[in-house]
Each structure stands twice: as structure tokens, then as C-alpha cells.
Design a protein around this motif. Structure first.
Motif, short mmCIF file in Angstrom:
data_model
loop_
_atom_site.label_atom_id
_atom_site.label_comp_id
_atom_site.label_asym_id
_atom_site.label_seq_id
_atom_site.Cartn_x
_atom_site.Cartn_y
_atom_site.Cartn_z
N GLU A 66 0.84 -1.21 0.00
CA GLU A 66 0.00 0.00 0.00
C GLU A 66 0.87 1.25 0.00
OE1 GLU A 66 -3.65 2.05 2.54
OE2 GLU A 66 -2.83 0.09 3.17
N ILE A 67 1.94 1.23 0.83
CA ILE A 67 2.86 2.38 0.86
C ILE A 67 3.55 2.54 -0.49
CG2 ILE A 67 4.98 3.28 1.88
CD1 ILE A 67 4.15 2.03 4.51
N ALA A 68 3.98 1.40 -1.06
CA ALA A 68 4.64 1.46 -2.36
C ALA A 68 3.72 2.02 -3.43
CB ALA A 68 5.14 0.06 -2.75
N GLU A 69 2.43 1.67 -3.33
CA GLU A 69 1.45 2.17 -4.32
C GLU A 69 1.26 3.68 -4.18
OE1 GLU A 69 -3.21 1.43 -5.62
OE2 GLU A 69 -2.30 0.19 -4.04
N LYS A 70 1.17 4.16 -2.95
CA LYS A 70 1.00 5.61 -2.73
C LYS A 70 2.22 6.39 -3.22
CE LYS A 70 -3.09 5.76 -0.86
NZ LYS A 70 -4.21 6.43 -1.56
N ILE A 71 3.42 5.80 -2.95
CA ILE A 71 4.64 6.48 -3.41
C ILE A 71 4.64 6.62 -4.91
CG2 ILE A 71 7.14 6.18 -3.65
CD1 ILE A 71 7.16 4.99 -0.83
N GLU A 72 4.17 5.61 -5.58
CA GLU A 72 4.13 5.66 -7.04
C GLU A 72 3.04 6.60 -7.54
OE1 GLU A 72 3.73 2.61 -10.86
OE2 GLU A 72 3.77 1.81 -8.81
N ASP A 73 1.86 6.57 -6.88
CA ASP A 73 0.76 7.44 -7.31
C ASP A 73 1.12 8.92 -7.17
OD1 ASP A 73 -0.76 5.27 -7.91
OD2 ASP A 73 -1.92 5.28 -6.02
N TYR A 74 1.72 9.28 -6.08
CA TYR A 74 2.02 10.70 -5.82
C TYR A 74 3.40 11.13 -6.35
CZ TYR A 74 -2.00 10.65 -2.70
OH TYR A 74 -3.26 10.53 -2.19
N ASP A 75 4.14 10.18 -6.93
CA ASP A 75 5.46 10.47 -7.47
C ASP A 75 6.31 11.17 -6.42
OD1 ASP A 75 7.65 10.81 -9.05
OD2 ASP A 75 6.67 12.05 -10.59
N LEU A 76 6.59 10.41 -5.37
CA LEU A 76 7.30 10.97 -4.22
C LEU A 76 8.64 11.56 -4.61
CD1 LEU A 76 7.34 11.43 -1.19
CD2 LEU A 76 8.35 9.15 -0.90
N ASP A 77 9.31 10.95 -5.56
CA ASP A 77 10.62 11.51 -5.96
C ASP A 77 10.48 12.93 -6.49
OD1 ASP A 77 11.96 9.24 -5.23
OD2 ASP A 77 11.81 8.31 -7.22
N PHE A 78 9.41 13.16 -7.30
CA PHE A 78 9.18 14.52 -7.83
C PHE A 78 8.84 15.49 -6.70
CE2 PHE A 78 6.08 17.69 -9.17
CZ PHE A 78 6.84 18.40 -10.08
N LEU A 79 7.97 15.04 -5.77
CA LEU A 79 7.58 15.93 -4.66
C LEU A 79 8.79 16.31 -3.82
CD1 LEU A 79 4.25 14.26 -3.44
CD2 LEU A 79 4.52 16.28 -4.86
N VAL A 80 9.62 15.33 -3.54
CA VAL A 80 10.80 15.60 -2.72
C VAL A 80 11.75 16.56 -3.43
CG1 VAL A 80 12.89 14.53 -1.76
CG2 VAL A 80 10.67 13.42 -1.46
N THR A 81 11.82 16.46 -4.75
CA THR A 81 12.71 17.35 -5.50
C THR A 81 12.12 18.74 -5.69
OG1 THR A 81 13.56 15.43 -6.71
CG2 THR A 81 13.99 17.60 -7.67
N ASP A 82 10.81 18.80 -5.94
CA ASP A 82 10.18 20.08 -6.31
C ASP A 82 9.80 20.93 -5.11
OD1 ASP A 82 9.15 21.65 -8.61
OD2 ASP A 82 7.24 21.44 -7.54
N LEU A 83 9.50 20.28 -3.96
CA LEU A 83 9.06 21.05 -2.80
C LEU A 83 10.08 22.10 -2.35
CD1 LEU A 83 6.85 21.57 -0.79
CD2 LEU A 83 7.76 19.71 0.65
N PRO A 84 11.37 21.79 -2.28
CA PRO A 84 12.35 22.84 -1.92
C PRO A 84 12.39 23.97 -2.95
CG PRO A 84 13.30 20.67 -1.60
CD PRO A 84 12.01 20.45 -2.33
N LYS A 85 12.23 23.60 -4.21
CA LYS A 85 12.20 24.65 -5.25
C LYS A 85 10.99 25.56 -5.06
CE LYS A 85 14.50 21.76 -8.73
NZ LYS A 85 14.37 21.13 -10.08
N LEU A 86 9.86 24.94 -4.71
CA LEU A 86 8.65 25.72 -4.48
C LEU A 86 8.83 26.70 -3.32
CD1 LEU A 86 5.65 26.14 -5.23
CD2 LEU A 86 5.07 24.35 -3.61
N LEU A 87 9.44 26.19 -2.24
CA LEU A 87 9.69 27.06 -1.09
C LEU A 87 10.68 28.19 -1.44
CD1 LEU A 87 9.91 24.37 1.74
CD2 LEU A 87 8.07 26.04 1.38
N GLN A 88 11.65 27.85 -2.27
CA GLN A 88 12.61 28.87 -2.69
C GLN A 88 11.93 29.96 -3.52
OE1 GLN A 88 15.70 29.27 -1.75
NE2 GLN A 88 15.96 31.11 -3.04
N SER A 89 11.01 29.55 -4.40
CA SER A 89 10.25 30.53 -5.20
C SER A 89 9.41 31.42 -4.29
CB SER A 89 9.34 29.80 -6.19
OG SER A 89 10.11 29.07 -7.13
N MET A 90 8.80 30.82 -3.28
CA MET A 90 8.03 31.62 -2.32
C MET A 90 8.93 32.61 -1.59
SD MET A 90 5.59 28.56 -0.87
CE MET A 90 4.78 29.59 0.34
#
Length: 458
Positions: free
Chosen positions: A237-261
Motif C-alpha cells: 500500500e505504501i509502495a502504491e501511494k509512493i508511485e501514485d504521488y510520485d514521491l521523488d518529484f515531490l521531494v525534488t520540487d518542494l524545496p524549489k517551491l519554497l525557494q520561489s516563495m
């Protein structure tokens, strides 16, 4: 005979005394001369005599009479020619001439009157008739002089009154400029104070918490990474959620989003600071300030006008700042001067760009140049705002600092901007502002203000 006087209605005009007048009698007959001169002398007139036209003209040049009694048939030049010469001379043309002649035909009378004589008496004459006509024409002459003097005096008073009215109009325009300037600065201060107050607190809240948000996010990402490493493979179930939400993208993009803010918050804080620095309403008195800060604040506020848009090419800003001392001034008002000058320069460049093709604009981009320097000898600083816009004609250049004069279409300008600039620089800061421009050659405005003010009431 009692002296008849005609007083001018205005006390500034000279009094008129008919019987002190000078009468010149011109006649080649000694008997006529004797009888008429004695009669007029007894009547109280000063009498001069001449026996021919040449001597009459010569006598008139050094002893100007008030009236001339002129015979026609004389040796040498006749009375008609004598009259013509006297009327041709600007110094003698206004002296009334009365012909006295035995020539009683109508053509002779018409000829005499047509060349400038005021009357024609046929011989033999009655002495009382001559006296009555002399009095009449002298009175007319004096009344004409009085009228001319009154007209001259009236014209002088009209000129004085016109000058007073023009001065009052200029003062009224200056008062209007100061009133509008004061109202604009007051409104601007209230607006900026309100905007700064409403924006500054939430922006500071966001800006201050972004640092903590980044730290918290880093911690959460680290925990998520640990969970994924430990349990993802063992929990479908955890593996499925990681794939659905593309955790790698979120982990990479979230700092960029905060930097833009963070960048956005920095930008908002800079704009608020620029607005406050531009207005300086909390510094309404004379203070020493850095002029470059005011110019940079103005450019920050006008950033939207400067940058490239889909429907409008950008404008290049060329800054050449020299070493300037801090100057004593009304900072908010001087910032208003720079705002008006730079805005007008941007308008001129925009109008120029509209007349060029995109290729031409790309090859010859529009620019606004801002230069500054100081003069230690004169204890003054100089700020020059130039552009490569359309320029202005000499006729327009001479009027641009007049209140309510504008070349912009209705709804685009009030004609007060440059008039207010002039008032702020010249009246409030004892400085100078000038413009140099030619059509299609751009415009240059030069502002010159002293480093220190003389602390006089403004």
C-alpha cells in the motif's frame, strides 16, 4: 479780452491756455501783416510773421507755432507748396494751417483743404471772423492734444493693469501648482502608508515563517525517505501511494517551491520598502538623504513599465551613477520629480517604439539613461534623465513647464507633472531644471539642486 482756458479732466494732463498760443502769419503784403498782427496781439496771442513760404518754413523749424495763417499768392513757393512741405514733415504736420487768399473759386478752396489745410478764408476778411476761426481751430488743436495725451495715459495704465493681471495670473497658477502638488503628495502618502501597513505585516509573517517551513519540510522529507527505505518494499500500500504521488518529484520540487516563495516574499518586501522610500511622508522636513536610493525606488515601482511584455518591448535602463554626497532636501518631493521625469521618458520611448517595426526596435532598442554627478566647487549635485524617444519641438519645449500645458491626449495627462517638477526643484529647493530636445532626437532633462538648503521659508 479774458483768457479762455480748457482744463483737462485728468489732473495729470497739462492745462490749456488758448491766448498764450503762438500764431504765425505768412503774407507778402506788409499792410495785411501789420493790421492782422496788431489785432491778434491785442487779443492776447503771441504773433510771428513771415513774408514768403521759404522764410515761413525756416521760422517754423525753430519757433513752432500753434496755428499758421497762410497766404497763397506769394513770391517764390506759393502757399499751396508751403503747405505741402509743412505737412510732409513729421515735426510740423500737425500744426493747423488756415489759408487766407483772394482766390475765392471753389477749386482753389478744395485744393487747399485737400492738401491738409483746416480752413480757408477769402480776402478781404473781417478781423472778428479771423479771430473766431483762430480760436476755434486752436481749441480743436488743444482738444486733440488732450485726447492724444489721455489716450497715451490710458494706454500706459492699460499696460500697467495688464502687467498686474499677468502677474496675478502667474501667481494664481503657481498657487494652483503648489495646491495640487500638496494634495497629490498628501494622497500619495496616505495611499502608501495604507498599502505598506496592510501588506507589510502579513508579508513579514510569511517571510519569517518560510525559513522554518523549509527546515520543517527538510525534516519531513528525511523522515519520508526513511519510511520509504524501511517499509516500502514490505508494504504494497505504501509502495502504491509512493508511485501514485510520485514521491521523488515531490521531494525534488518542494524545496524549489519554497525557494520561489522566498523570492516572491523578498520581492514584495522590496516593493513595500521602495514605496515607503519613494514617498518619505514620514520625513516631511528637510533631511539629508541618498538621492540614488530615491531613484532606485522609483525604478522598482516602475518595473512593470520597464520590463518586456507580450504586447510591448521592454525599455533598457542605463544607470551611470557618480559619487554623490547626501543632500539636504524634501526627499519625497524630489522622488516625485524623478518619477515624473522617468515616466515621461518611458512614455516617449513607448511612442517611438509604436512607430517602428519589431525588427527596428530590436536593432535600435529604446532606452532611458540616468546619470548623476556632483560639483564640489558649486556645492551642487546633478541628475540627468535622457531617452531616445520622439523628442519635442522648440515651441513645445518652451511651454512644457507651464501649468496645465500638455501634449498628451485627453485622459492621458493633466499638464501638471512638469509644472510640479519645476515648482519642487526651483521654488522648494532653489535649484534649476532644464530640457534639451529636438524632434526624433530624444529628450534630456537636467535637474540641479544644492547640497545644502538655505533654510528659508518655502
Amino acid at each position: 479780452m479774458s483768457k479762455a482756458t480748457t482744463e483737462a479732466s485728468n489732473p495729470e494732463l497739462p492745462e490749456v491756455n488758448e491766448t498764450s498760443s503762438v500764431v504765425l502769419i505768412v503774407d507778402d503784403n506788409p499792410a495785411n501783416l501789420g493790421v492782422l498782427s496788431d489785432f491778434l496781439d491785442e487779443a492776447g496771442f503771441e504773433v510771428l510773421v513771415a513774408q514768403d513760404g521759404e522764410s515761413a518754413i525756416a521760422k517754423v523749424e525753430y519757433a513752432s507755432p500753434d496755428i499758421i495763417l497762410l497766404d497763397i499768392m506769394m513770391p517764390g513757393i506759393d502757399g499751396f507748396e508751403t503747405c505741402r512741405r509743412l505737412k510732409a514733415n513729421t515735426d510740423t504736420q500737425d500744426i493747423p494751417i488756415v489759408f487766407m487768399s483772394a482766390l475765392a473759386d471753389t477749386p482753389d478752396k478744395v485744393k487747399g483743404l485737400s492738401i491738409g489745410a483746416v480752413d480757408y478764408i477769402t480776402k478781404p476778411f473781417q478781423q472778428e471772423e479771423v479771430l473766431a476761426r483762430v480760436r476755434l481751430h486752436l481749441k480743436l488743436r488743444f482738444l486733440t492734444k488732450q485726447l492724444a495725451a489721455q489716450n497715451e495715459l490710458l494706454e500706459q495704465r492699460v499696460q500697467e493693469r495688464t502687467a498686474d493681471l499677468n502677474k496675478a495670473l502667474d501667481e494664481l497658477k503657481k498657487a494652483q501648482v503648489k495646491l495640487i502638488q500638496s494634495e497629490k503628495m498628501s494622497s500619495l502618502g496616505q495611499l502608501v502608508a495604507g498599502v505598506a501597513h496592510e501588506i507589510n505585516n502579513p508579508v513579514n509573517f510569511i517571510y519569517g515563517n518560510l525559513v522554518h517551513a523549509k527546515d520543517y519540510t527538510d525534516d519531513i522529507v528525511e523522515i519520508l525517505q526513511l519510511y520509504r527505505d524501511r517499509y516500502a518494499d514490505n508494504d504494497p500500500e505504501i509502495a502504491e501511494k509512493i508511485e501514485d504521488y510520485d514521491l521523488d518529484f515531490l521531494v525534488t520540487d518542494l524545496p524549489k517551491l519554497l525557494q520561489s516563495m522566498q523570492v516572491g516574499a523578498d520581492r514584495i518586501r522590496s516593493i513595500v520598502l521602495s514605496l515607503r522610500n519613494f514617498s518619505r511622508m514620514d520625513e516631511a522636513e528637510l533631511k539629508y538623504v541618498n538621492i540614488h536610493e530615491g531613484i532606485d525606488s522609483t525604478l522598482m515601482i516602475l518595473h512593470n513599465r520597464i520590463k518586456t511584455k507580450h504586447d510591448r518591448p521592454g525599455v533598457e535602463i542605463r544607470k551611470e551613477y557618480g559619487e554623490l554626497p547626501q543632500i539636504e532636501c524634501y526627499a519625497g518631493q524630489l522622488n516625485q520629480v524623478f518619477m515624473n521625469l522617468i515616466t515621461n521618458a518611458l512614455d516617449a520611448v513607448d511612442e517611438r517604439n509604436k512607430q517602428l517595426s519589431p525588427e527596428e526596435v530590436k536593432e535600435y532598442p529604446g532606452y532611458v539613461s540616468i546619470r548623476s554627478w556632483s560639483s564640489e566647487e558649486r556645492d551642487r549635485i546633478f541628475v540627468e534623465v535622457s531617452d531616445n524617444g520622439l523628442g519635442i519641438s522648440e515651441e513645445t519645449r518652451q511651454k512644457i513647464f507651464e501649468p496645465f500645458y500638455t501634449t498628451k491626449p485627453v485622459g492621458k495627462g493633466t499638464g501638471m507633472g512638469l509644472a510640479i517638477c519645476y515648482s519642487i526643484v526651483v521654488d522648494k529647493h532653489s535649484g534649476q531644471i532644464s530640457c534639451h530636445s529636438q524632434p526624433n532626437q530624444g529628450s534630456t532633462f537636467l535637474v540641479e539642486v544644492p547640497v545644502r538648503q538655505s533654510h528659508h521659508d518655502t
